[in-house]
Scaffold this motif. Structure first.
Motif, mmCIF file in Angstrom:
data_model
loop_
_atom_site.group_PDB
_atom_site.id
_atom_site.type_symbol
_atom_site.label_atom_id
_atom_site.label_comp_id
_atom_site.label_asym_id
_atom_site.label_seq_id
_atom_site.Cartn_x
_atom_site.Cartn_y
_atom_site.Cartn_z
ATOM 1 N N ASN A 1 0.863 -1.174 0.000
ATOM 2 C CA ASN A 1 0.000 0.000 0.000
ATOM 3 C C ASN A 1 0.901 1.225 0.000
ATOM 4 O O ASN A 1 1.674 1.431 0.948
ATOM 5 N N CYS B 1 -2.249 -4.773 8.534
ATOM 6 C CA CYS B 1 -2.975 -3.702 7.846
ATOM 7 C C CYS B 1 -4.406 -3.649 8.350
ATOM 8 O O CYS B 1 -4.995 -4.677 8.702
ATOM 9 N N VAL B 2 -4.969 -2.449 8.357
ATOM 10 C CA VAL B 2 -6.356 -2.246 8.789
ATOM 11 C C VAL B 2 -7.329 -3.018 7.883
ATOM 12 O O VAL B 2 -8.454 -3.299 8.272
ATOM 13 N N GLY C 1 -1.208 -0.687 9.805
ATOM 14 C CA GLY C 1 -0.144 -0.313 8.875
ATOM 15 C C GLY C 1 -0.192 1.119 8.379
ATOM 16 O O GLY C 1 0.855 1.713 8.088
ATOM 17 N N PHE C 2 -1.386 1.708 8.287
ATOM 18 C CA PHE C 2 -1.456 3.062 7.710
ATOM 19 C C PHE C 2 -0.742 4.111 8.557
ATOM 20 O O PHE C 2 -0.391 5.185 8.067
#
Ligand code: MTE
Ligand code: MO
Length: 326
Positions: free
Chosen positions: A87, A144-145, A240-241
């Motif tokens: 991402n 990750c979300v 992760g963001f």
């Protein structure tokens, strides 16, 4: 752990022979220093023929890295998985976009601007910041979300050590990080799908936690562009963001900064974004995750509170309602 309390400023002011070494050689020497080896004359002879023309994303070795006690023992995902399933919206919104579109991303030279509540603001050259820094290997879970996960052998430097060089003052309650804004190189920044440049924030205690690192490498090599070269944050107990890529600016702030995904969808993404199997995303469950590399039909595995790092970070949230502060 070693660090110089006096930050060295731009490379233009430095006149010794290491001026002529390029980025990857600085990093490699930092790696060698980390392993306790002496950067001897043999070493310097070894690097004297280095050129700066062959790029940073081509897998340059960082040398032997110190293995951190904070690493987990799980087997890491393959280099292939970690560098082709990404991402990085600046380079496209599909998982396979960043590794194709970030190939020619220019990360050298690179500067970090430091601003806000500290006594050493300024613009620092990346290579100078790395000089004398100890690079360690940190094998961490990445969750990750979107409910997938990986195990990644990052190479990075302690964020606390880095931040202390800028001497944050008593009003520095938060740290705000900003990604490069350069629509000529980052094609998606020409589309308004997010509020560019990408920004993120941490409390000062989160930023100074021993788990928090500034990543400069992966699998013992210079960080590939698609993973956030030349330096990106890694906070392994958060979705992760939060781990913002290709950082050009750090600002110490008194008030809590907004972050890009919170600006984009405030009821779905908050400031804290701690991995929490008990607090679902409004549109999906966060109780389980798909481990990349285990096959499409593999069973999802349970998500761990704080991504398995509770012993290190749970105390940071004592008395905080984690359902409200998601
Ligand atoms: N600047 C920037 N940083 C970013 C992103 C992004 O789109 N832009 N994506 C985030 C998200 S959602 C995740 S899961 C991780 C992915 O890191 P990786 O590609 O190295 O696995 O980077 C984070 N950092
Ligand atoms: Mo993510």
């Amino acid at each position: 752990m070693r660090y110089d309390s006096t930050p060295r400023i731009l490379s233009s002011e430095i006149t010794d022979e290491t001026d002529y070494l390029n980025r990857r050689e600085f990093l490699r020497l930092a790696g060698i220093a980390a392993a306790g080896a002496v950067a001897s004359s043999a070493c310097q002879a070894d690097v004297s023929g280095a050129t700066t023309s062959d790029g940073l994303s081509r897998g340059t070795d960082l040398g032997k890295l110190e293995k951190s006690v904070l690493s987990i023992d799980d087997k890491p995902n393959s280099f292939e998985d970690i560098t082709t399933y990404n991402n990085f919206y600046e380079f496209g919104t599909d998982k396979s976009d960043p590794h194709r579109n970030a190939k020619d991303f220019v990360t050298e030279p690179w500067t970090l601007t430091v601003a806000g509540e500290c006594s050493k603001p300024g613009t620092y050259d990346f290579d100078e910041l790395m000089r004398g820094s100890t690079i360690e290997e940190r094998v961490y879970r990445l969750r990750c979300v979107e409910a997938w996960s990986m195990i990644v052998p990052w190479a990075g430097i302690s964020m606390a050590t880095l931040l202390k060089r800028f001497e944050p003052n008593s009003r520095a309650n938060f740290v705000k990080y900003t990604t490069l804004y350069d629509p000529d190189q980052m094609p998606t920044q020409r589309r308004r799908i997010l509020d560019w440049p990408y920004v993120e924030g941490l409390t000062i205690a989160e930023a100074m936690n021993p788990l928090t690192i500034m990543v400069v490498g992966l699998y013992g090599k210079v960080l590939p562009n698609q993973n956030g070269a030349p330096m990106r944050l890694m906070v392994p107990w958060k979705y992760g963001f939060k781990s913002i890529k290709s950082i050009v600016r750090i600002e110490f702030t008194e008030k809590q900064p907004l972050n890009t995904w919170q600006i984009s969808a405030p009821h779905e993404y908050g400031f804290y974004a701690n991995v929490n199997p008990e607090v679902d995303h409004p549109r999906w469950s966060q109780a389980r995750e798909r481990r990349i590399g285990t096959g499409l039909f593999a069973e999802k595995i349970p998500t761990l509170m704080f991504n398995g790092y509770a012993e290190h970070v749970a105390h940071l949230y004592d008395g905080l309602d984690l359902a409200k502060n998601f």
